[in-house]
Design a protein around this motif. Structure first.
Motif, PDB file in Angstrom:
ATOM      1  N   THR A 158       0.864  -1.193   0.000  1.00 59.51           N
ATOM      2  CA  THR A 158       0.000   0.000   0.000  1.00 59.51           C
ATOM      3  C   THR A 158       0.897   1.238   0.000  1.00 59.51           C
ATOM      4  O   THR A 158       2.089   1.143   0.327  1.00 59.51           O
ATOM      5  N   PRO A 159       0.367   2.398  -0.362  1.00 56.02           N
ATOM      6  CA  PRO A 159       1.189   3.615  -0.343  1.00 56.02           C
ATOM      7  C   PRO A 159       1.806   3.831   1.046  1.00 56.02           C
ATOM      8  O   PRO A 159       1.172   3.527   2.059  1.00 56.02           O
ATOM      9  N   GLY A 160       3.023   4.346   1.044  1.00 53.06           N
ATOM     10  CA  GLY A 160       3.666   4.692   2.323  1.00 53.06           C
ATOM     11  C   GLY A 160       4.515   3.574   2.912  1.00 53.06           C
ATOM     12  O   GLY A 160       5.086   3.732   3.992  1.00 53.06           O
ATOM     13  N   TYR A 161       4.627   2.438   2.196  1.00 53.95           N
ATOM     14  CA  TYR A 161       5.402   1.323   2.756  1.00 53.95           C
ATOM     15  C   TYR A 161       6.879   1.691   2.912  1.00 53.95           C
ATOM     16  O   TYR A 161       7.491   1.469   3.961  1.00 53.95           O
ATOM     17  N   PHE A 162       7.459   2.286   1.862  1.00 55.15           N
ATOM     18  CA  PHE A 162       8.906   2.607   1.903  1.00 55.15           C
ATOM     19  C   PHE A 162       9.200   3.610   3.013  1.00 55.15           C
ATOM     20  O   PHE A 162      10.209   3.524   3.703  1.00 55.15           O
ATOM     21  N   GLN A 163       8.272   4.571   3.157  1.00 52.01           N
ATOM     22  CA  GLN A 163       8.448   5.592   4.190  1.00 52.01           C
ATOM     23  C   GLN A 163       8.349   4.938   5.579  1.00 52.01           C
ATOM     24  O   GLN A 163       9.096   5.284   6.494  1.00 52.01           O
ATOM     25  N   THR A 164       7.436   3.967   5.702  1.00 47.12           N
ATOM     26  CA  THR A 164       7.215   3.335   7.010  1.00 47.12           C
ATOM     27  C   THR A 164       8.444   2.560   7.475  1.00 47.12           C
ATOM     28  O   THR A 164       8.867   2.694   8.626  1.00 47.12           O
ATOM     29  N   VAL A 165       9.004   1.747   6.578  1.00 44.63           N
ATOM     30  CA  VAL A 165      10.170   0.969   7.023  1.00 44.63           C
ATOM     31  C   VAL A 165      11.483   1.673   6.663  1.00 44.63           C
ATOM     32  O   VAL A 165      12.578   1.140   6.902  1.00 44.63           O
ATOM     33  N   GLN A 166      11.349   2.871   6.110  1.00 42.35           N
ATOM     34  CA  GLN A 166      12.497   3.729   5.757  1.00 42.35           C
ATOM     35  C   GLN A 166      13.463   3.046   4.790  1.00 42.35           C
ATOM     36  O   GLN A 166      14.662   2.956   5.045  1.00 42.35           O
ATOM     37  N   ILE A 167      12.863   2.579   3.680  1.00 36.45           N
ATOM     38  CA  ILE A 167      13.690   2.145   2.551  1.00 36.45           C
ATOM     39  C   ILE A 167      13.850   3.395   1.680  1.00 36.45           C
ATOM     40  O   ILE A 167      12.849   4.009   1.302  1.00 36.45           O
ATOM     41  N   PRO A 168      15.076   3.818   1.396  1.00 35.99           N
ATOM     42  CA  PRO A 168      15.233   5.108   0.702  1.00 35.99           C
ATOM     43  C   PRO A 168      14.732   5.058  -0.750  1.00 35.99           C
ATOM     44  O   PRO A 168      14.917   4.067  -1.449  1.00 35.99           O
ATOM     45  N   LEU A 169      14.100   6.149  -1.151  1.00 39.21           N
ATOM     46  CA  LEU A 169      13.663   6.292  -2.546  1.00 39.21           C
ATOM     47  C   LEU A 169      14.823   6.921  -3.307  1.00 39.21           C
ATOM     48  O   LEU A 169      15.261   8.031  -2.998  1.00 39.21           O
ATOM     49  N   LEU A 170      15.351   6.211  -4.309  1.00 40.07           N
ATOM     50  CA  LEU A 170      16.554   6.690  -5.005  1.00 40.07           C
ATOM     51  C   LEU A 170      16.209   7.496  -6.247  1.00 40.07           C
ATOM     52  O   LEU A 170      16.975   8.368  -6.669  1.00 40.07           O
ATOM     53  N   ALA A 171      15.091   7.178  -6.847  1.00 36.78           N
ATOM     54  CA  ALA A 171      14.688   7.923  -8.051  1.00 36.78           C
ATOM     55  C   ALA A 171      13.185   7.785  -8.228  1.00 36.78           C
ATOM     56  O   ALA A 171      12.586   6.801  -7.786  1.00 36.78           O
TER      57      ALA A 171
END
Lengths: 806, 225
Positions: free
Chosen positions: A534-547
Motif C-alpha cells: 500500500t502507499p507509504g510502505y517505503f516511508q514506514t520501514v524507511q527504505i530510501p527512494l533513489l529515483a
C-alpha cells in the motif's frame, strides 16, 4: 563385596580429605559431562532419532531446482507434480500441500488464527500416520466442488472441542467456510510446520493450474525396496521430457528428492555437528584435566600405595582402589553434570538454535543414560593411567625414599605432559572455531539490511477469500485499515505489504518479468522477488527512494499500471536507477500488460542478512490485490509494542472476525534472522571459554605440581647459583614447551577441522591468518600466566627450606 | 696484616614460635676465619651447625648482626648482590650430594658455570679440566643413579670447585659414605685446601675434623670453643 564397600568408604574419605582437589575435579567433570549431555540430547532429538512416523526412512520431500536461475529449494507446480505421480513407479504415495494459516471460528469461541495445511488425500498415507478418531481424506474429497472437510490436531481438539469424540461429522467454520470434521490426529503430530493444527483437503484441478505457478510443496513415500536414487533418476527423466514438452514453463527445471528427515534438519545440521564436536573436545579437555590431577595425586600418594602393596594388596586391588576413587568422582561429577545439562537444555531451547519441534521434548531417559555412560567412561578413562602407574611402583625404592624425595618417574611426567599437549591442542581448535564464528557474526551484524528496523511494529492479517472474494473488497479493507492505524496516537506511519524484509512474513513470492523491448519468452525473462504494497510502505520501514516516486494513493485498478523496483534490478536490467524511470516491464506469466517503472528504491535483504541482494519489484496493492494475507508495518513514535492493542482494535473495528497474528517488532525479525548463528556462536564461545579456563587450570595445576616435585632440585640450583630469573625461566620454559607443542598440534588440527564450520562462516575464511594469530597469542598468554605463577613461587623458594625437603 | 676471609659480629638467628615468642638457633656469634683455613664445625644435633653453614653460604637472610666476606659487608647487600657474591666466592657440598637426577655428570658440572654466565667455550674447557682433575672423565655421560655414593660425592665436590670459589662449605660431606670413601673425600678436601681453598665443613666425625686446622664447637646456638 565387603572389600568393595571398604574401597568406596576409603575413596569417599580421601575425596573429602582433599577438598580442593575434589571440588576442582568434580566441577571440571560436571562442566564437561553437562555440556556434552545437553548438546548430545539436542543432536539426538534433531538429527539421530527417527521421525515418529511409520518407516520414516521411506518418506521423501521434493524441492524444485533450477540451477541456471540459482534456485535450489523452490516450490513445485501442481501439473508437474501430477505428472510425476502418474509416471514415477518408485513412489507408493505422494501428496501435494500448501501450508499457511486459517481462521477457526468454533461455536462459543472467539475466532482464532491457527496454522493450517491444505493437503491432497495421499498426505497422511505418505507419512504413515493414522488419526486417533475418524478417518483421513479420500481421493474424491480432493476434487473441485467436493464438500470441504478437515482434520483437527489433537491439541486443538482438546482446547476448542473439549476432547469431545462426537466432533466427528460436525461442521465448523474454517476461514469463513463451513467444513466437516473427519478426524482427529494423534498428539504430537503437527507436520508440516511443526505447529500445524488443522488440515483441510486441497482441491486442485491440474488441467486448470498453470505449470509456472510454483507455489506447492510435496512429500512422498518410496515403495518398499525402491531407493531414493531410483526415484530421483525417474523424476529427473520425467522432468527432462516435461522441459521439452512445455519449453516455456519447464526449461531448466528439475526436482531434488531428499529423505524428509534430512530435509527438515538441513539448515541446522552444520551448527549442531559443530557444537557436538565442540562439547566432545570440551569433555576430552575435562578428562585430561582430571587425569592430570589424579596422576599428580597418585604420585603424591606413592608411599601410601607402596605401603598397601607391601602389606599384601595385589596389583588388582590397587587398581580397584584407585578406579573406585575415580569412578566415585566421575559419578558425582556426572550427577552434577546431569543437573547442569537440564538447565543447559532449557537454555538451548530458548536460544533459538533450532525451532524444530523435536527440541521441545528436552532431556529424556536417553540423556540420563548418556550422562551415566559418559560418567563411567570418563571415570575409567582418567582413572586408568594413574592406576596403571601406581600398580607398577618399585616398593623398595618408594618406601626407602620415604615418599617425599625424588618426585615421580619419567613416564608419569611424560603422561602428564602428553595430556597437557592434548588439552592445549583441543582448546586451540575450540578457540579458533569460536573466534571464527564471532568474527562471522560481527561481519553479519555490520551488514545493512536496507531498512530501519528501529521502532517498527509488524503483524499479519489474513482476509478469507470466502468472505472477501473480490480484489476491490480486499483493497478497500487494507486501505481503510492503514488509514485508521495512522490515526492511532503514537503512530508515525503505517502501510501493508505482502512480505516483510528478512522473511518477517514467513512468505515470499517470486515472479518472472520481461523488460520492454525483449520478446516474451523464457530465454528473455528475468526473475525478481515480488511484493504488493500500500502507499507509504517505503516511508514506514524507511527504505530510501533513489529515483522517481513512491507508490501513491492515486495508483489504483483504473489508473496506469505502475511498478517500483530496487536498485539492483535497475542496475542489472536498465543501467541505473535514473535510466529505469519511464521504462516498462511485463510480469508476463501473470499479467498481460506492461507496467511503467515510476520509482527506484534502495536494496533490502529479503531472506537472511548473509544472502545476496536479489532484484525486487513492488506493485501497488490496489493494482494487484490477489493476496488476502498481508503484513502491517507500523512506525511508532513510542515503544512499538505499546501500540499492539490499539492497532489490533483497529483491525477488529473493521471486521471483528479477523484475528491478527505474527505480532512482532522489526527488531525481533532482525534478531530472529540471525538467531541460529547467534546461538551457535554464543554456545561455541561459551565452550571455548570453558576450554580456555580448563586448559589454563590444567597448565597451572601441572606446573604447580611440578614445582612442588622439583622443590629439592630448585633448592640445589639456587644453592649452585641460580638467580630468580634463572628459576623463572626454568619453570616457564618447561610449561611453555608443552603449551607450544600443544599449540602446534592444535594449529595443524585446526587447519583441517575449521573447514567443518566453513558453512557457518560469513565473510571470513576458515583459515583466516589474523584470527589464527590472535587466538594463538591469547592461548600463549594464558599458558604463560598459568606457568608464571608457579614459577614465581619457585623463584621465591628459600633454598634452605627447599634443601631440607630431602 | 690482611683482613680475615670471614668475619661475623654478633650474629643471631631466630624463628618465631608464636606471639612475641622466638626460638634462637644462633646466639651472638662472633667469628673470624682466615683465608686458607680448614675449619670443622662440630656439635650435637640442633646446635645450629647447618644454620651457620647456610648463613655463611648466603642461602639464609633472616639473621641479624654483621657478616663480612672478603671485606664485603654482606649484611648491607641486597638479595641479588648477595647471590652474585655467593656465585663468585662460594661452593657448596651437601651430605646427600644433591646432584640433579636428570642431568649427566657432565651436565651437573656445567650447571654452576651456566648460572655464572660463562661462555660456552669457557664452560667446555672448565668442565673438561675438572673431569680430568677428579679422574671422572669416563663417567661424564652417566646419570647420578648410575654412580656409587662415593662417586656421587666426588662429582658433588667437583661441582663445588668448578667455578674456582675461595670458600667451600660442606655440610656433613661424608655422612652417607663408608669410612674408606670418607677418607678419600677428606684427602681431596685436604688437597684443595693445600691449593689455597678455604674449607668449612660441618661434621660429627672427630677423624674428619682432624684433617682440618681448626674446630669450632657449637651448642644450643652458642660458640663454646
Amino acid at each position: 563385596m565387603e572389600t568393595l564397600l571398604q574401597d568406596i568408604r576409603f575413596g569417599g574419605r580421601m575425596l573429602l580429605k582433599n577438598k580442593g582437589f575434589t571440588l576442582v575435579a568434580i566441577a571440571t567433570l560436571a562442566l564437561g559431562i553437562g555440556a556434552s549431555t545437553a548438546i548430545f540430547s539436542v543432536v539426538d532429538a534433531v538429527l539421530l532419532r527417527p521421525l515418529p512416523y511409520a518407516n520414516p526412512e521411506r518418506i521423501v520431500s521434493f524441492d524444485a531446482i533450477n540451477p541456471s536461475a540459482g534456485i535450489t529449494d523452490g516450490n513445485l507446480s501442481a501439473p508437474d507434480f501430477f505428472d510425476w505421480q502418474k509416471r514415477c513407479d518408485a513412489l507408493e504415495h505422494s501428496a501435494l500441500f500448501v501450508s499457511g494459516g486459517a481462521i477457526l471460528a468454533p461455536e462459543k469461541s472467539e475466532p482464532v488464527r491457527v496454522p493450517r495445511a491444505v493437503v491432497t488425500s495421499d498426505f497422511f498415507p505418505a507419512l504413515g500416520v493414522q488419526p486417533v478418531l475418524g478417518r483421513t481424506f479420500r481421493a474424491e474429497e480432493a476434487k473441485a466442488g467436493a464438500e470441504p472437510v478437515a482434520l483437527l490436531g489433537n491439541n486443538l481438539w482438546r482446547r476448542f472441542f473439549n476432547s469431545d469424540p462426537s466432533v466427528i461429522g460436525q461442521r465448523t467454520s474454517v476461514s469463513g467456510r463451513m467444513v466437516t470434521v473427519l478426524g482427529v490426529m494423534p498428539a504430537g503430530f503437527a507436520y508440516p510446520n511443526g505447529d500445524t493444527e488443522v488440515w483441510t483437503s486441497l482441491q486442485v484441478n491440474p488441467a486448470k493450474e498453470a505449470r509456472d505457478n510454483r507455489s506447492f510443496e510435496a512429500i512422498g513415500r518410496l515403495k518398499p525396496g525402491a531407493s531414493l536414487t531410483q526415484a530421483q533418476t525417474q523424476l529427473s527423466a520425467i522432468n527432462a521430457q516435461l522441459a521439452q514438452q512445455f519449453h516455456e514453463t519447464n526449461k531448466g527445471w528439475d526436482v531434488h528428492l531428499y529423505r524428509l528427515q534430512d530435509r527438515l534438519v538441513r539448515e541446522v545440521r552444520p551448527s549442531l555437528l559443530a557444537l557436538l564436536g565442540a562439547v566432545f573436545f570440551l569433555l576430552l579437555i575435562a578428562c585430561a584435566n582430571v587425569a592430570n590431577l589424579l596422576l599428580a595425586r597418585a604420585a603424591a600418594r606413592r608411599r601410601e600405595i607402596a605401603l598397601r602393596a607391601a602389606l599384601g594388596a595385589s596389583r588388582a586391588r590397587v587398581w580397584r582402589q584407585l578406579l573406585t576413587e575415580s569412578l566415585l568422582l566421575a559419578l558425582v561429577g556426572g550427577g552434577l553434570g546431569l543437573l547442569l545439562s537440564i538447565w543447559l537444555a532449557d537454555l538451548l531451547a530458548g536460544l533459538g538454535l533450532t525451532d524444530l519441534p523435536q527440541l521441545a521434548s528436552g532431556l529424556d531417559q536417553r540423556a540420563v543414560l548418556i550422562s551415566l555412560a559418559l560418567s563411567l567412561f570418563t571415570g575409567l578413562l582418567f582413572g586408568a593411567a594413574p592406576a596403571w602407574q601406581a600398580s607398577r611402583l618399585d616398593l623398595n625404592k618408594t618406601l626407602n625414599e620415604g615418599g617425599r624425595s625424588g618426585g615421580d618417574g619419567v613416564s608419569s611426567r611424560r603422561s602428564r605432559d602428553l595430556l597437557l599437549v592434548a588439552e592445549v591442542a583441543l582448546s586451540l581448535v575450540l578457540l579458533l572455531g569460536a573466534a571464527l564464528l564471532i568474527k562471522s557474526f560481527q561481519h553479519l551484524r555490520d551488514v545493512r539490511p536496507g531498512f530501519n528496523s528501529a521502532g517498527v511494529l509488524t503483524m499479519s492479517v489474513s482476509l478469507p477469500y470466502a468472505k472477501y472474494p473480490e480484489d476491490a473488497q480486499r483493497t478497500q479493507f487494507f486501505s481503510q485499515l492503514v488509514d485508521r492505524v495512522r490515526t492511532v496516537p503514537g503512530v508515525q506511519a503505517a502501510a501493508a505489504v505482502l512480505s516483510l524484509p528478512l522473511n518477517g512474513s514467513n512468505y515470499s513470492v517470486g515472479r518472472a518479468f520481461v523488460p520492454e523491448g525483449r520478446p516474451q519468452t523464457a530465454e528473455a525473462e528475468g526473475n525478481a522477488n515480488y511484493f504488493v504494497a500500500t502507499p507509504g510502505y517505503f516511508q514506514t520501514v524507511q527504505i530510501p527512494l533513489l529515483a522517481g516516486r513512491d507508490i501513491s494513493p492515486n495508483d489504483n485498478a483504473k489508473s496506469p499500471m505502475v511498478i517500483v523496483i530496487n536498485q539492483t534490478m535497475a542496475k542489472r536490467y536498465f543501467g541505473s536507477p535514473a535510466q529505469s524511470l519511464g521504462k516498462h516491464l511485463t510480469v508476463w506469466r501473470d499479467e498481460k500488460f506492461a507496467r511503467e517503472i515510476v520509482g527506484v528504491v534502495g536494496d533490502t535483504k529479503d531472506t537472511t542478512l548473509d544472502a545476496p541482494i536479489e532484484p525486487q519489484m513492488f506493485v501497488p496493492y490496489a493494482q494487484n490485490a490477489t493476496w488476502g494475507a498481508m503484513s502491517l508495518a507500523v512506525r511508532a513514535a513510542i515503544e512499538p509494542t505499546a501500540l499492539t492493542a490499539a492497532v489490533r482494535e483497529q483491525v477488529l473495528a473493521l471486521d471483528k472476525g479477523e484475528p491478527v497474528y505474527r505480532v512482532q517488532t522489526m527488531e525481533e525479525v532482525l534478531h530472529k534472522s540471525t538467531a541460529t548463528r547467534r546461538a551457535a556462536m554464543l554456545l561455541l564461545s561459551a565452550f571455548a571459554g570453558a576450554a580456555l579456563l580448563l586448559a589454563g587450570v590444567g597448565i597451572y595445576g601441572v606446573m604447580a605440581y611440578s614445582v612442588s616435585q622439583r622443590t629439592r632440585e630448585i633448592g640445589i640450583r639456587m644453592a649452585l647459583g641460580a638467580q630468580t630469573g634463572d628459576v623463572l625461566r626454568l619453570i616457564v620454559r618447561q610449561g611453555m614447551l608443552v603449551a607450544g607443542a600443544g599449540a602446534a598440534v592444535g594449529l595443524l588440527a585446526s587447519l583441517f577441522l575449521s573447514r567443518a564450520i566453513g558453512t557457518l562462516l560469513y565473510d571470513v575464511r576458515a583459515g583466516d591468518p589474523a584470527t589464527y594469530a590472535e587466538i594463538l597469542f591469547l592461548l600463549i598468554a594464558v599458558a604463560f600466566t598459568a606457568c608464571y605463577w608457579p614459577a614465581r613461587r619457585a623463584a621465591k623458594l628459600n633454598p634452605v627450606v627447599a634443601l631440607s625437603e630431602q | 696484616m690482611t683482613a680475615p676471609l670471614i668475619k661475623l659480629n654478633h650474629i643471631e638467628r631466630s624463628y618465631p614460635l608464636g606471639k612475641q615468642q622466638f626460638t634462637y638457633v644462633l646466639r651472638d656469634i662472633n667469628l673470624e676465619i682466615e683465608e686458607g683455613d680448614f675449619v670443622s664445625v662440630m656439635g650435637p644435633s640442633g646446635a645450629g651447625k647447618s644454620t651457620l653453614l647456610h648463613l655463611l653460604g648466603m642461602h639464609d637472610f633472616g639473621w641479624t648482626g654483621e657478616f663480612f666476606l672478603d671485606e664485603t659487608p654482606v649484611h648491607r647487600l641486597k638479595p641479588k648482590e648477595r647471590t652474585t657474591l655467593r656465585n663468585e666466592q662460594v661452593g657448596f657440598v651437601f651430605q646427600n650430594y644433591n646432584l640433579l637426577d636428570d642431568l649427566t655428570v657432565y651436565e651437573n658440572l656445567d650447571i654452576p658455570l651456566s648460572y655464572r654466565r660463562y661462555s660456552k667455550s669457557e664452560r667446555t674447557a672448565l668442565v673438561a679440566d675438572t673431569l680430568d682433575r677428579f679422574s671422572i672423565v669416563g663417567k661424564k655421560d652417566l646419570y647420578p643413579r648410575q654412580l656409587s655414593g662415593g662417586q656421587q660425592q666426588l662429582v658433588s665436590i667437583a661441582r663445588a670447585v668448578i667455578a674456582k670459589p675461595k670458600l667451600i662449605l660442606a655440610d656433613e660431606p661424608t655422612g652417607n659414605l663408608h669410612s674408606g670413601q670418607a677418607e678419600e673425600i677428606m684427602q681431596l678436601f685436604k688437597k684443595l685446601n693445600t691449593e689455597g681453598t678455604t674449607i668449612i665443613q660441618v661434621t660429627h666425625s672427630e677423624t674428619n675434623a682432624a684433617h682440618g686446622n681448626r674446630v669450632i664447637q657449637l651448642r644450643d646456638g652458642w660458640i663454646i670453643k
